[in-house]
Structure formats: C-alpha cells, structure tokens
Scaffold this active site. Structure first.
Site, short mmCIF file in Angstrom:
data_model
loop_
_atom_site.label_atom_id
_atom_site.label_comp_id
_atom_site.label_asym_id
_atom_site.label_seq_id
_atom_site.Cartn_x
_atom_site.Cartn_y
_atom_site.Cartn_z
N ARG A 216 0.40 4.66 8.38
CA ARG A 216 0.31 3.62 7.61
C ARG A 216 0.97 2.46 8.40
NH1 ARG A 216 1.05 8.36 4.36
NH2 ARG A 216 -0.75 8.68 3.28
N LYS A 243 4.84 7.69 2.09
CA LYS A 243 4.08 7.83 0.54
C LYS A 243 4.31 8.98 0.02
CE LYS A 243 -0.17 6.40 -1.42
NZ LYS A 243 -1.48 6.05 -1.20
N HIS A 306 -4.67 -1.38 7.88
CA HIS A 306 -4.88 -0.36 7.29
C HIS A 306 -6.21 0.53 7.78
CE1 HIS A 306 -4.42 3.05 4.37
NE2 HIS A 306 -3.41 2.42 4.13
N ARG A 309 -6.77 3.55 10.42
CA ARG A 309 -6.81 4.90 9.66
C ARG A 309 -8.11 5.36 9.40
NH1 ARG A 309 -2.27 7.30 7.82
NH2 ARG A 309 -2.99 7.94 5.78
N HIS A 333 -2.10 13.11 4.58
CA HIS A 333 -2.56 13.27 3.06
C HIS A 333 -2.00 14.56 2.33
CE1 HIS A 333 -6.03 10.26 3.97
NE2 HIS A 333 -5.01 9.77 3.81
N TYR A 343 6.49 19.68 9.10
CA TYR A 343 7.29 19.61 10.58
C TYR A 343 6.57 19.88 11.63
CZ TYR A 343 11.74 18.85 8.01
OH TYR A 343 12.56 18.36 7.01
#
Length: 372
Positions: A216, A243, A306, A309, A333, A343
């Site tokens: 993002r 986010k 954006h 993406r 997402h 991770y």
C-alpha cells in the site's frame, strides 16, 4: 434582590435569602448582560426552589458540576480522547486527521452527553451528510462513531454502542476502484515512462519499487531502513504500519534489492527510505507518487499510486502460475488474525519468494517488448 456595585465598576445582581437559619446570597448575573426583567425571573426561580425546601445556592453549584461533567463526557470530548489514543497506538497522522475531520461533522450531537445519545440522534446526523450525496463519508462517520462508543463503554462513559442498530439504515456507497492500467502492453509503456522520470531521484526509485513490491502507498512512504535486510532480501513491515494490524514480510527480488541499494546511497543517513525532500526527517508526502504520475502524463482516471496493487493482482492472477492464496498473502489481504502466518517463514513464503522474482523478471520483459 439588589444590585451590588463593585469598586472595579462592575454591577452584579444578588438575591439575599435565608436557609436553615443562615443568611446567604445568590448571584443572579452581571448587569447589563442580565437585564432587570431577567434578574427578577431568576430570583423568582430561586424562591420556588426555597419553597421546595432546597438551597438555591447549592442547586446552582450542583447544576454547574453537572454541566461540567456533561461537557467532559460529551460525544466531542470522548471523541477527542479516542483520537489521542489513536496517536498513542501509533496510527498515522493522516489517518488521525481524517478521523478528526469526520468527528467535526457530528456538530449536531457534539456537545451532548455521549451516554444520552440514541440511534435516532446519530442517524439524523448521518442523514445530513447522506442527503448531500456523500454516502461513503456517512459510512465512515458511522464506523468512527462506533469506535468512539466502544471506547466510551470501555471507560465507563456509556453502556452500549447505538450505532450497531444503524447497520443497513444508510445508503450503501458504490464501490470505487482505484484507477489502474492492467493491459500488459500498457504496463510496459508505463514502466518505460517511469524510467524517463526526471524529478527528485528518490521519487523515481519509489515509483519503480512500488510496482515490484505492490504494498500500500502508505506502507512504502513509511518504510524505514531498520525494517530491511537486503542481504536476506526481506522487508518486514511492523504491525502498527499495516492496515490489518499484523506484521507483514515482503520478499525482495534482485531488482527490488538493486533499487533499494541505490536509494541507500542517496539517503542512508535518513530514518525513512523515501524521506521528505524539504526536511529529510519525515516520509515523503502521501501525494508524491500521484503527483509524479501526473507529471508523467497519467491522469487520476488512468493511474494512481494504489493502482500499482491492482496491476500486480490482475496480472499475477491472469498468469495462472501462482496460487490465489499466495497472491492474497502478498497483497496482505489476509485478516485471519494468525500472527504466525504473516512472518516470512510462514504460509506460502517459498512460493511468494519465487513469485516476487518472476514478477520482476516479467515486468522487465514487458518493458523490453514495449520498448522495441
């Protein structure tokens, strides 16, 4: 009732009365701000209070305390506290400022005690905005109000969240997708155009890196050198910058590492990889990438920061070479709440490492094809 003349030339209305055998005085206001007619009305109210066996002076003090308490527990006051908490939680300044702007739109209920507000009160405030056609703003207002009420419940200023009953009461906003170029040949042209960018060098590198890592825009702007292990080719973004509020690791292709090494030569002494041009102590502006795209001739309806993406998501899925889960993981997402899976040694990591290199190589190929 009498008018007290003060040495400072002030004139104060006073009402002398007795309560429980003691003589007392009640202030009725300052003349001429309070007229004789209004002073008499207030005196008569005090007499009625006395007739009920109550001390009008004490009642006035209690009313003042109640007013102060209501002001401290108003929707606006609790909302301001919540915004301060957002700051302590590490939320970005741009996010807090947007929330502050939304809070200001609740003018009709701002000064009312938060515990007294009903779903109807809030719906009326939201419908004022909705009537102007700002459906998405109204939706975001309801979401912010819900978070404020939950904070009020947690701090014993309210007992419930009345916005929960407003789901479905507002007009659903139309989904607006971020503008993006998704045709492979047009993407190749975009890449060649970005190579010709003659503005601030770090801005050019940010443009080039964005499409390779497809994070993002805010995550790229806030990137710090301490988050990168260029030898291991991994960028680990801390949870507070994401986010979904979960840490996210990004595998870096050879091309991405090369861009970062060039950025390091330009700004290794700075905290942020892509720092502000003017101070160097802050990340670049949220408008920098979009401004660069406009400078390259792409309008807002054609391409946005954006939109990088969307390019990655579309072309990676259309390639048929990578699992949808790996692509979704790469786009961060995943909101399952599993910390382990975020991770770099978690879910789909090996596939994502290969996908990152394939994606960078594929972009190089698109650039060459378009350049011929």
């Amino acid at each position: 009732m009498f008018l007290l003349l003060q040495p400072s030339s002030g004139k104060l209305w006073r009402f002398k009365y007795r309560f429980n055998g003691k003589e007392k005085k009640l202030g009725l206001g300052r003349y001429p701000d309070v007229s004789l007619k209004e002073a008499r009305r207030r005196r008569d109210q005090a007499r009625q209070t006395l007739a009920m066996g109550l001390d009008p002076g004490e009642e006035k003090k209690q009313q003042a305390l109640a007013a102060a308490l209501n002001a401290a527990n108003s929707f606006q006051a609790v909302g301001n506290e919540y915004l301060e908490k957002m700051g302590r939680d590490g939320r970005e300044a741009v996010t807090i400022n947007k929330s502050r702007w939304l809070l200001a739109l609740f003018a009709s209920v701002a000064n009312r005690p938060i515990a007294d507000l009903t779903p109807a009160d809030l719906l009326k405030a939201l419908q004022v905005i909705e009537a102007k056609g700002h459906h998405e703003t109204a939706r975001r207002m309801r979401s912010l109000a819900s978070r404020i009420f939950r904070y009020a419940v947690a701090t014993s200023r309210a007992t419930s969240d009345p916005t929960a009953l407003l789901r479905g009461a507002l007009v659903a906003p139309k989904v607006k997708h971020h503008s993006a170029i998704v045709d492979p040949k047009t993407v190749g042209k975009l890449l060649n155009t970005m190579d010709e960018f003659d503005g601030y060098p770090l801005t050019k590198l940010a443009l080039q890196l964005t499409l390779l890592v497809f994070v993002r825009p805010g995550e790229l702007r806030q990137a710090e050198w301490t988050e990168f292990d260029l030898d291991a080719a991994v960028w680990t973004i801390p949870a507070e910058k994401m986010k979904m509020r979960q840490p996210h690791s990004v595998p870096l292709s050879r091309q991405a590492v090369e861009i970062l090494r060039r950025a390091y030569v330009l700004g290794s002494h700075q905290k942020y990889v892509f720092s502000s041009l003017h101070t160097g102590t802050r990340p670049m502006s949220e408008n920098t990438i979009n401004a660069a795209l406009r400078r390259l001739g792409y309008s807002g309806s054609e391409m946005t920061a954006h939109g990088f993406r969307a390019i990655a998501s579309t072309l990676l899925n259309e390639s048929g070479q990578w699992s949808p889960d790996a692509i979704e993981k790469a786009l961060a997402h995943d909101n399952s709440g599993s910390v382990r899976g975020t991770y770099h040694r978690g879910q789909h990591w090996d596939e994502r490492v290969k996908m990152a290199q394939w994606w960078s190589d594929n972009l190089d190929e698109l650039k060459c094809i378009c350049h011929r």
